[in-house]
Design an enzyme around this catalytic site. Structure first.
Site, PDB file in Angstrom:
ATOM      1  N   HIS A  52       0.833  -1.206   0.000  1.00 21.55           N
ATOM      2  CA  HIS A  52       0.000   0.000   0.000  1.00 21.55           C
ATOM      3  C   HIS A  52       0.867   1.255   0.000  1.00 21.55           C
ATOM      4  O   HIS A  52       0.385   2.360   0.262  1.00 21.55           O
ATOM      5  CB  HIS A  52      -0.939   0.010   1.207  1.00 21.55           C
ATOM      6  N   ALA A  63     -13.551   4.250  -2.431  1.00 25.33           N
ATOM      7  CA  ALA A  63     -12.517   3.705  -1.553  1.00 25.33           C
ATOM      8  C   ALA A  63     -12.702   4.206  -0.126  1.00 25.33           C
ATOM      9  O   ALA A  63     -12.571   3.446   0.842  1.00 25.33           O
ATOM     10  CB  ALA A  63     -11.133   4.085  -2.079  1.00 25.33           C
ATOM     11  N   PRO A 103     -12.015   7.559  -5.613  1.00 20.23           N
ATOM     12  CA  PRO A 103     -11.608   7.864  -4.234  1.00 20.23           C
ATOM     13  C   PRO A 103     -12.745   7.851  -3.229  1.00 20.23           C
ATOM     14  O   PRO A 103     -12.550   7.434  -2.076  1.00 20.23           O
ATOM     15  CB  PRO A 103     -10.991   9.268  -4.362  1.00 20.23           C
ATOM     16  N   ARG A 130      -9.315   3.071  -7.668  1.00 20.56           N
ATOM     17  CA  ARG A 130     -10.771   3.057  -7.545  1.00 20.56           C
ATOM     18  C   ARG A 130     -11.227   4.486  -7.323  1.00 20.56           C
ATOM     19  O   ARG A 130     -10.446   5.336  -6.871  1.00 20.56           O
ATOM     20  CB  ARG A 130     -11.164   2.173  -6.360  1.00 20.56           C
ATOM     21  N   SER A 177     -15.702   2.492   1.510  1.00 21.03           N
ATOM     22  CA  SER A 177     -15.339   1.114   1.788  1.00 21.03           C
ATOM     23  C   SER A 177     -14.414   1.040   3.004  1.00 21.03           C
ATOM     24  O   SER A 177     -14.518   0.126   3.827  1.00 21.03           O
ATOM     25  CB  SER A 177     -14.658   0.503   0.565  1.00 21.03           C
TER      26      SER A 177
END
Length: 295
Positions: free
Chosen positions: A91, A115, A112, A110, A118
């Site tokens: 990451h 993300a 933002p 993805r 999530s």
């Protein structure tokens, strides 16, 4: 760490990569959190093995090198002992990773906001209290989104995944996207055309399979199959790390942020995106493309 940015947080330390002896056929999956990391790792594991029943065991066989939870000496020894083709997860943005001229770097992005939302769910599913003040369970004051916008790309903030960290990931990957061994993928494209992603990755990784085998691998990597078999596919699945392995694969859908942000919050997000990205870059980062090699 020569010519690499330093990324240190309560959860991660990119200096750990100094102990990894990179092989020319290594595969790095490099993403901001909650952007399809596990999904892409699973696709890579399926393609490298050619076996739809492969036990991915991502935390051990395809380790997250940056994370401080495991002693790095043990991780490095395990990696050195592997006889199969290896894949690792990070990451950390590419400007903080060791770059080999032959190893493959698979970067996944993805929208933002998808993300971020999530990540909110993810933080409720892990036994790590470090970020509770970033992601409070009851958040009537909008603390989580405010910190998403004002957090920095490095240090403690970086591990909490603010927008600045996502943008750093994207900018670092795009700066190297002209290299033949650096490829950018998007979560939206994975959802729209998973078969196309498999075909592109199979070429990049030089892992040809028959049409029948590819169909089996593709079926194994569908979101529904991974969610239904969460103990098998979630990182550390079946070991009690997550409160719920199934919840790790929450829904896989996009746009859940719609209707949950105020006009002022959306305006602040728009301003930050427009200040750091050209329109075509913003369009790709949010929505993906028809599987272009570069944004």
């Amino acid at each position: 760490m020569t010519n690499r940015k330093l990324y240190l947080g309560p959860l991660t330390d990119n200096r750990r990569w100094d102990m990894v002896n990179i092989r020319p056929d290594d595969v790095f999956v490099v993403t901001p959190p909650k952007c399809g990391t596990t999904w892409m790792q699973t696709i890579v594991a399926l393609l490298l093995s050619g076996d739809p029943e492969v036990e991915t065991e991502l935390s051990v066989k395809m380790p997250w090198v940056d994370i401080r939870i495991r002693e790095m000496a043990e991780v490095a020894e395990r990696l050195d002992a592997m006889t199969q083709r290896r894949s690792m997860k990070s990451h950390t943005p590419l400007d903080g990773l060791p770059l080999d001229d032959q190893a493959q770097y698979i970067c996944v992005f993805r929208h933002p906001l998808d993300a971020h939302f999530s990540m909110r769910k993810h933080m409720r599913n892990i036994p790590m209290p470090w970020f509770n003040h970033w992601y409070p369970e009851e958040d009537e004051e909008g603390i989580a989104f405010r910190r998403f916008l004002d957090g920095g790309a490095e240090g403690f903030d970086g591990d909490a995944m603010p927008l600045a960290h996502i943008l750093r990931h994207y900018q670092a990957a795009k700066a190297l996207a002209d290299r033949p061994n650096v490829s950018l993928f998007h979560y939206a494209d994975m959802k729209r055309d998973l078969a196309g992603v498999f075909a592109k990755l199979s070429t990049l990784l030089d892992t040809p399979h028959s049409g029948a085998v590819m169909q089996q691998l593709l079926a194994a990597a569908t979101f529904d199959n991974m969610r239904q078999n969460a103990e098998r596919y979630a990182p550390s699945g079946g070991k009690g790390f997550f409160k719920s392995d199934t919840a790790f694969f929450h829904s896989g859908t996009s746009g859940k942020w719609r209707g949950h942000l105020t006009d002022d919050e959306l305006s602040a997000y728009d301003a930050m995106m427009n200040a750091h990205l050209q329109p075509e870059d913003r369009a790709w980062l949010e929505n993906g493309s028809a599987l272009r090699d570069t944004p």
